[in-house]
Design a protein around this motif. Structure first.
Motif, PDB file in Angstrom:
ATOM      1  N   LYS A  47       0.808  -1.226   0.000  1.00  0.00           N
ATOM      2  CA  LYS A  47       0.000   0.000   0.000  1.00  0.00           C
ATOM      3  C   LYS A  47       0.833   1.264   0.000  1.00  0.00           C
ATOM      4  N   ASP A 208      -9.186  -6.960  16.073  1.00  0.00           N
ATOM      5  CA  ASP A 208      -9.626  -5.579  15.826  1.00  0.00           C
ATOM      6  C   ASP A 208      -9.330  -4.677  17.022  1.00  0.00           C
ATOM      7  N   CYS A 215      -2.475   1.200  17.331  1.00  0.00           N
ATOM      8  CA  CYS A 215      -2.425   2.514  16.682  1.00  0.00           C
ATOM      9  C   CYS A 215      -2.450   3.646  17.715  1.00  0.00           C
ATOM     10  N   ASP A 232      -1.750   3.137   9.300  1.00  0.00           N
ATOM     11  CA  ASP A 232      -3.029   2.800   8.689  1.00  0.00           C
ATOM     12  C   ASP A 232      -3.481   1.467   9.293  1.00  0.00           C
ATOM     13  N   PRO A 233      -4.607   1.438  10.013  1.00  0.00           N
ATOM     14  CA  PRO A 233      -5.065   0.186  10.626  1.00  0.00           C
ATOM     15  C   PRO A 233      -5.195  -0.960   9.624  1.00  0.00           C
ATOM     16  N   GLU A 234      -5.556  -0.646   8.387  1.00  0.00           N
ATOM     17  CA  GLU A 234      -5.680  -1.689   7.367  1.00  0.00           C
ATOM     18  C   GLU A 234      -4.323  -2.321   7.066  1.00  0.00           C
ATOM     19  N   ASP A 235      -3.264  -1.508   7.063  1.00  0.00           N
ATOM     20  CA  ASP A 235      -1.919  -2.044   6.837  1.00  0.00           C
ATOM     21  C   ASP A 235      -1.541  -3.014   7.952  1.00  0.00           C
ATOM     22  N   LEU A 237      -3.622  -4.718   9.878  1.00  0.00           N
ATOM     23  CA  LEU A 237      -4.433  -5.924   9.726  1.00  0.00           C
ATOM     24  C   LEU A 237      -3.859  -6.834   8.658  1.00  0.00           C
ATOM     25  N   ASP A 238      -3.407  -6.235   7.565  1.00  0.00           N
ATOM     26  CA  ASP A 238      -2.800  -7.025   6.482  1.00  0.00           C
ATOM     27  C   ASP A 238      -1.548  -7.732   6.973  1.00  0.00           C
ATOM     28  N   THR A 241      -2.508 -10.680   9.136  1.00  0.00           N
ATOM     29  CA  THR A 241      -3.048 -11.769   8.317  1.00  0.00           C
ATOM     30  C   THR A 241      -1.940 -12.508   7.576  1.00  0.00           C
TER      31      THR A 241
END
Length: 388
Positions: A47, A208, A215, A232-235, A237-238, A241
């Motif tokens: 990202k 979550d 963060c 970025d919380p999505e980063d 999470l990725d 995973t």
């Protein structure tokens, strides 16, 4: 010599296979998983491409033999936080030949200039800085997971081109079979038992929540630092995973003041002790081998990749409280006998002092180097983070 952009299957293969010729007689090197390296240059997987760009090359001699490689990249969010717009280079590998090295560095400089940069840092990663970041100059020992490794002569190639040291990063090693200093445990036990402080290790079932807490601590610990950029919380999470196979929830800790997250601690098993046996490939048989070696407790080392404390609690000793709880669980994992405490920058005396308090010894030094495009300007070293 011919510089060739990496943009097809053949050049990608050469980019990945060339390092084997550099390290063929070096038992300290662990071949990285080619898929993980390739993902760094894939806009759909990395990202950082959202506000960045990257390019890479291989270098061939007159006999069409590959003699070097390099990548250049820019994270435009980060580039703007310096005194001058600063891009990066990384994934540098080269034979011991200054002309070849200069050709690679010049290509990276030219590309960065064309994209508005006035300086270039390296070796860097195009993404998070806890992997593929830094030039090893002292402590040539078996390479830990995520830690950069290179031949000794690389420092000469960088310096002769004109790179200067921007900051130093130290790694400390802790013999886990030797008890921590008594004074450290006395403070740690006192902090760990204070009623307002709570300590929890990571749980995949509450991912979550822990991402949110991570963060919040990250912001509280580093928002006032130079070059800070929010996570970025999505980063995150990725990352969780993608790394689920190597993460041990009992090696990731959070500290709370009542319910407020105030500190975090992230440690990983050193999977390089397994990757050395896989030769950089995680095919079907490689996966089976990985699972077998993991189950048979091949890994004996861990690496602390991150420790952060909210600025308001940085003189509270909360870090030692995390160590106190972590140690209780590590006693149930006797196969781990060594811990690498990494990325203590020379600009961060607080972290250095904490690592030394555990009894850990400085084992490795990496440089982050900077090249100023205006050759009349000197590199100003990264500012020291104050002790107060």
């Amino acid at each position: 010599m011919q510089l060739i952009e990496v943009n097809d299957k053949s050049t990608r293969k050469q980019f990945h296979t060339f390092p084997y010729s550099i390290y063929k007689n070096d038992k300290n090197w662990a071949a990285p998983l080619q898929g993980m390296v390739e993902a760094i240059f894939d806009p759909e997987k990395n990202k950082t491409f959202r506000n960045g760009k990257a390019i890479r090359w291989i270098l061939q001699d007159d006999n069409r033999q590959t003699v070097g490689r390099i990548a250049a990249f820019i994270n435009f969010n980060l580039a703007k936080t310096y005194n001058q717009p600063t891009g990066c280079c990384g994934f540098f590998e080269c034979i011991d030949n200054q002309e070849a090295a200069n050709t690679l560095f010049e290509a990276a400089v030219k590309w960065n200039k064309e994209n508005g940069m006035e300086a270039m840092d390296g070796p860097m990663n195009f993404g998070e800085n806890f992997v593929n970041h830094g030039l090893l100059v002292d402590g040539f020992m078996p390479q830990g997971y995520g830690m950069p490794y290179n031949p000794k002569y690389y420092e000469k190639l960088y310096r002769n081109f004109g790179f200067e040291v921007y900051f130093e990063q130290y790694c400390f090693h802790l013999d886990y079979t030797v008890p921590f200093p008594e004074r450290f445990w006395k403070i740690a036990g006192w902090i760990a038992k204070k009623p307002q402080f709570k300590f929890k290790h990571f749980d995949f079932n509450e991912t979550d929540k822990f991402v949110k807490d991570f963060c919040e601590v990250y912001d509280g610990a580093w928002s006032s630092h130079e070059h800070y950029k929010p996570l970025d919380p999505e980063d995150l999470l990725d990352f969780i995973t993608e790394s689920k196979a190597i993460l041990d929830p009992e090696m990731i800790w959070f500290a709370y003041d009542n319910e407020k997250p105030i500190a975090m601690f992230v440690m990983l098993p050193d999977i390089n002790q397994i990757l050395r046996k896989l030769n950089g490939k995680l095919n079907f048989w490689g996966i089976l081998k990985f699972l077998y070696y993991k189950k048979t407790k091949t890994m004996t080392r861990t690496r602390i990749i991150l420790m952060g404390v909210d600025a308001k609690y940085q003189r509270s000793g909360i870090e030692s409280g995390i160590f106190w709880h972590q140690n209780k669980l590590m006693q149930k994992k006797p196969q781990y006998t060594e811990v690498e405490l990494s990325w203590a920058g020379d600009f961060n005396p607080k972290v250095i002092a904490l690592y030394e308090a555990t009894g850990a010894k400085k084992a490795k030094t990496h440089y982050t180097m900077r090249f100023m495009f205006d050759r009349t300007k000197k590199v100003t070293k990264a500012p020291i983070i104050g002790m107060d």
